[in-house]
Motif scaffolding. Structure first.
Motif, PDB file in Angstrom:
ATOM      1  N   THR A 160       0.835  -1.209   0.000  1.00 41.90           N
ATOM      2  CA  THR A 160       0.000   0.000   0.000  1.00 41.90           C
ATOM      3  C   THR A 160       0.864   1.251   0.000  1.00 41.90           C
ATOM      4  O   THR A 160       0.615   2.198  -0.760  1.00 41.90           O
ATOM      5  N   LYS A 161       1.892   1.273   0.825  1.00 43.97           N
ATOM      6  CA  LYS A 161       2.795   2.427   0.864  1.00 43.97           C
ATOM      7  C   LYS A 161       3.491   2.620  -0.482  1.00 43.97           C
ATOM      8  O   LYS A 161       3.607   3.748  -0.973  1.00 43.97           O
ATOM      9  N   VAL A 170       0.973   4.113  -2.973  1.00 48.54           N
ATOM     10  CA  VAL A 170       0.744   5.545  -2.734  1.00 48.54           C
ATOM     11  C   VAL A 170       1.911   6.364  -3.283  1.00 48.54           C
ATOM     12  O   VAL A 170       1.700   7.381  -3.956  1.00 48.54           O
ATOM     13  N   ILE A 217      -5.184  11.121  -2.532  1.00 45.10           N
ATOM     14  CA  ILE A 217      -5.061   9.670  -2.390  1.00 45.10           C
ATOM     15  C   ILE A 217      -5.554   9.304  -0.990  1.00 45.10           C
ATOM     16  O   ILE A 217      -4.971   9.733   0.003  1.00 45.10           O
ATOM     17  N   HIS A 218      -6.631   8.537  -0.927  1.00 48.37           N
ATOM     18  CA  HIS A 218      -7.272   8.222   0.354  1.00 48.37           C
ATOM     19  C   HIS A 218      -7.157   6.725   0.620  1.00 48.37           C
ATOM     20  O   HIS A 218      -7.421   5.909  -0.269  1.00 48.37           O
ATOM     21  N   VAL A 219      -6.773   6.393   1.833  1.00 51.08           N
ATOM     22  CA  VAL A 219      -6.535   4.994   2.186  1.00 51.08           C
ATOM     23  C   VAL A 219      -7.377   4.650   3.406  1.00 51.08           C
ATOM     24  O   VAL A 219      -7.452   5.406   4.369  1.00 51.08           O
ATOM     25  N   TYR A 236      -5.902  -2.997   2.598  1.00 53.54           N
ATOM     26  CA  TYR A 236      -6.237  -1.583   2.526  1.00 53.54           C
ATOM     27  C   TYR A 236      -6.916  -1.273   1.197  1.00 53.54           C
ATOM     28  O   TYR A 236      -6.682  -1.941   0.201  1.00 53.54           O
ATOM     29  N   VAL A 283      -7.079   1.766  -1.463  1.00 52.67           N
ATOM     30  CA  VAL A 283      -6.451   3.015  -1.892  1.00 52.67           C
ATOM     31  C   VAL A 283      -7.390   3.624  -2.933  1.00 52.67           C
ATOM     32  O   VAL A 283      -7.580   3.055  -4.009  1.00 52.67           O
ATOM     33  N   ASP A 337      -3.788   7.403   7.601  1.00 54.10           N
ATOM     34  CA  ASP A 337      -2.872   8.327   6.948  1.00 54.10           C
ATOM     35  C   ASP A 337      -2.253   7.598   5.755  1.00 54.10           C
ATOM     36  O   ASP A 337      -1.822   6.450   5.888  1.00 54.10           O
ATOM     37  N   ASN A 338      -2.204   8.243   4.598  1.00 55.19           N
ATOM     38  CA  ASN A 338      -1.768   7.535   3.396  1.00 55.19           C
ATOM     39  C   ASN A 338      -0.259   7.298   3.327  1.00 55.19           C
ATOM     40  O   ASN A 338       0.209   6.642   2.407  1.00 55.19           O
ATOM     41  N   GLN A 339       0.496   7.799   4.287  1.00 58.27           N
ATOM     42  CA  GLN A 339       1.930   7.530   4.306  1.00 58.27           C
ATOM     43  C   GLN A 339       2.341   6.622   5.465  1.00 58.27           C
ATOM     44  O   GLN A 339       3.185   5.750   5.300  1.00 58.27           O
TER      45      GLN A 339
END
Length: 192
Positions: A82-83, A86, A100-102, A110, A112, A173-175
């Motif tokens: 996932t990371k 993104v 970009i929403h996770v 997840y 994305v 949080d996307n990160q």
């Protein structure tokens, strides 16, 4: 009521079909069924209130958003993938991190998501999906990234409970993939 309106604005583009998740102890896995009636606001509210868990479909020709559904039996692999996804969307496709929403799916992965200003044709969405997967490179055999929503395959909405795990399907949080607090204006911010 504000969450209802934002979910409708962001996710709901097709109401003729939807799915409901169910799970009973003793079942080997979660099951989904399609009610015979169209999706109504009261089903969405029941989902938000964690009384039901529902999913939606894309229309036959158009979708309101694109979702990369990242799954692995090992959550650690889902997080890593996932990371990486993104980062790729941000760096190679110039999609702002704000767009970009996770969300945690509640079990093994997840979602994305990229919300769009206007509907996208399904074939263009599919072309984009395959282009992203190609650029992401070789994945572990234990990781799967599926395109959602489709006209034939639904996507469970966030903000409810996964029936098998009893875990909340929350935004992250996307990160860092750490849980985000959902405030009344969160969906408003997503829609900007």
């Amino acid at each position: 009521e504000q969450l209802l309106e934002q979910i409708k604005n962001l996710y709901i583009g097709y109401r003729k079909n939807y799915i409901k998740m169910y799970y009973n102890k003793g079942m080997s896995k979660v099951k989904y069924y399609r009610p015979t009636w169209a999706l109504q606001d009261n089903q969405i509210l029941a989902h938000i209130r964690q009384k039901e868990t529902i999913g939606i479909f894309a229309g036959q020709i158009f979708s309101k958003f694109i979702c990369f559904d990242v799954d692995s039996p090992e959550l650690k692999l889902s997080k890593h993938t996932t990371k990486a996804l993104v980062v790729l969307l941000n760096h190679d496709y110039n999609i702002s991190l704000d767009d970009i929403h996770v969300s945690f799916s509640g079990k093994k992965g997840y979602h994305v998501e990229i919300f769009l200003d206007e509907f996208i044709e399904s074939n263009k969405m599919e072309h984009f999906y395959y282009d992203v997967l190609n650029n992401l490179g070789k994945l572990s055999e234990k990781v799967e990234i599926e395109l959602r929503p489709l006209h034939t395959v639904g996507l469970k909405l966030p903000l409810s409970i996964h029936k098998q795990t009893n875990k909340y399907c929350h935004f992250v949080d996307n990160q860092t993939l750490r849980k985000k607090q959902i405030l009344k204006n969160t969906f408003y911010q997503l829609n900007q």
